[in-house]
Design an enzyme around this catalytic site. Structure first.
Site, PDB file in Angstrom:
ATOM      1  N   THR A   1      36.089  45.707  42.151  1.00  0.00           N
ATOM      2  CA  THR A   1      37.522  44.978  41.632  1.00  0.00           C
ATOM      3  C   THR A   1      37.721  45.843  40.234  1.00  0.00           C
ATOM      4  O   THR A   1      37.172  46.783  39.972  1.00  0.00           O
ATOM      5  CB  THR A   1      37.229  43.696  41.270  1.00  0.00           C
ATOM      6  OG1 THR A   1      36.267  43.566  40.109  1.00  0.00           O
ATOM      7  CG2 THR A   1      36.578  42.824  42.450  1.00  0.00           C
ATOM      8  N   CYS A   2      39.113  45.470  39.821  1.00  0.00           N
ATOM      9  CA  CYS A   2      39.543  45.996  38.786  1.00  0.00           C
ATOM     10  C   CYS A   2      39.167  45.497  37.571  1.00  0.00           C
ATOM     11  O   CYS A   2      39.789  45.918  36.371  1.00  0.00           O
ATOM     12  CB  CYS A   2      41.278  45.968  38.928  1.00  0.00           C
ATOM     13  SG  CYS A   2      41.721  47.673  39.014  1.00  0.00           S
ATOM     14  N   ASP A   3      38.266  44.569  37.442  1.00  0.00           N
ATOM     15  CA  ASP A   3      37.656  43.922  36.250  1.00  0.00           C
ATOM     16  C   ASP A   3      36.555  44.456  35.730  1.00  0.00           C
ATOM     17  O   ASP A   3      35.834  44.850  36.233  1.00  0.00           O
ATOM     18  CB  ASP A   3      37.651  42.460  36.557  1.00  0.00           C
ATOM     19  CG  ASP A   3      37.116  41.548  35.483  1.00  0.00           C
ATOM     20  OD1 ASP A   3      37.520  42.086  34.267  1.00  0.00           O
ATOM     21  OD2 ASP A   3      36.798  40.508  35.401  1.00  0.00           O
TER      22      ASP A   3
END
Ligand SMILES: *Cc1c(COP(=O)(O)O)cnc(C)c1O
Length: 377
Positions: free
Chosen positions: A326-328
């Site tokens: 994910t982009c987190d």
């Protein structure tokens, strides 16, 4: 599961894939029964609610701890076919509804099954009296959770000093307190928690008896540690202490049940994932895999658990980072893993990932949860 089998499954099904070995589940169940022969295990379904797991444990002779109405139905599916009378006799032997706080609607849904339900406060007692008057009661006590990986004592359990009053009020309301329960905290590596809890339970039961109410069930909850690493104390040693203390405190016999969750399933699952990206940062290689802390690694967040990453490839190990898809930024699996040099599309795996892992996976960032493959059913 050997590494060849894991790789074959990943090739066949794609990644990420969680491989659940039912032979390990059966072995964990037998180990529990052998070490604690007088204790009936009620598998805590929330640890991993896959109906396949419930079915395997049901066939092995397990009972179940459920904490929501959907979990109740997952288990009930296995007893639905029985004749009505048998089903009713069976239900307490097979299911305890062990969430002390229940919405009114759930109590209304549960009532027709005349279930065994836990509670720990007066408001809950009033709700049960109004909406599930056919339920049998189990009073949950607050007990020490010292040293457990996940602590539960600030959320659930009545103070031992309030217990007698709640018991008397329950009988006064026309309900029957069938049992006393507690939970020492999850992944409990401090045997003393169980010993103090048993003593507190025995004391409360003694007080109730002095007031004419003999309580028949002691539910010693979950917390039994899974063998994540070599420092986890021996389950058999804990079991010996428990057996001795149960015999000492309850010489005339009570029905003892337990609610093991992670003990049954943690070691039964292995995740296989794939390296999808690689970069060099802070003097280390960063690997990006096609799973994340929002998915199969969710236990890192919700369960305070770590899952070492292993490689199928051999080679000289180097310190590296492993990140999720994910982009987190929170989605960091490890900043100090030791792996040999890996290429994009190489597979990695993580063991002991069967409890509180894919059970709490989300679809955050649009990525679906890992596929689950059951073997040796
Ligand atoms: C979660 C839970 C369990 C299972 O706990 P483990 O530590 O996984 O064994 C048992 N009982 C209750 C009431 C629970 O909430």
């Amino acid at each position: 599961m050997n590494t060849r089998q894991l790789q074959a499954i990943a090739r066949e099904h794609g990644t990420p894939v969680v491989v659940i070995d039912h032979e390990t589940i059966r072995r964990n169940f037998r180990r529990f029964r052998r070490a604690l022969p007088k204790v009936q295990p009620y598998y805590a379904v929330k640890a991993n609610p896959a109906p396949e797991i419930v079915e395997t444990l049901f066939r092995a002779g397990a009972s179940f701890d459920v904490a929501s109405f959907p979990e109740f139905l997952t288990v009930y599916e296995n007893i639905r076919h029985l004749p009505a009378q048998e089903r009713q006799q069976f239900i307490w032997d097979k299911i305890v509804y062990a969430n002390p706080i229940k919405p009114r609607e759930t109590l209304q849904q549960l009532d027709q099954y005349k279930p065994l339900v836990t509670y720990d406060n007066l408001d809950e007692l009033k709700k049960i009296q109004a909406h599930a008057p056919n339920a049998g009661l189990v009073l949950r006590l607050r007990v020490p959770n010292t040293g457990s990986l996940v602590e539960l004592s600030s959320k659930f359990g009545c103070e031992p000093a309030e217990a007698l009053d709640l018991i008397l009020r329950s009988f006064g309301a026309g309900l029957v307190v069938e049992g006393i329960s507690f939970h020492v905290g999850s992944q409990c590596i401090n045997d003393d928690n169980y010993i103090s809890a048993l003593n507190i339970a025995a004391e409360v039961m003694g007080e109730a008896k002095a007031h004419g109410h003999e309580i028949k069930i002691v539910d010693i909850g979950g917390g039994f540690p899974a063998p994540y690493h070599s420092l986890v104390p021996s389950f058999e040693k804990l079991a010996r202490k428990l057996n001795a203390e149960i015999d000492r405190l309850f010489p005339t016999g009570v029905e003892v049940l337990a609610e093991p969750g992670r003990f049954m399933v943690a070691s039964a699952a292995t995740l296989v994932a794939r390296i999808i990206g690689r970069a060099r940062r802070d003097g280390k290689t960063s690997y990006y895999i096609d799973d994340s802390v929002y998915h199969t690694f969710s236990g890192m967040i919700f369960d305070h658990c770590a899952y070492p990453i292993k490689s199928f490839r051999r080679g000289v190990k180097q310190v590296c980072s492993v990140f999720g898809q994910t982009c987190d930024g929170l989605d960091t699996i490890s900043q100090s893993e030791e792996l040999p040099p890996l290429e994009i599309d190489d597979l990695i795996y993580a063991e002991n990932i069967g409890a509180y892992s894919n059970a709490s996976a989300t679809t955050f960032n649009g990525f679906p949860p890992a596929k689950v493959v059951h073997v040796n059913r």
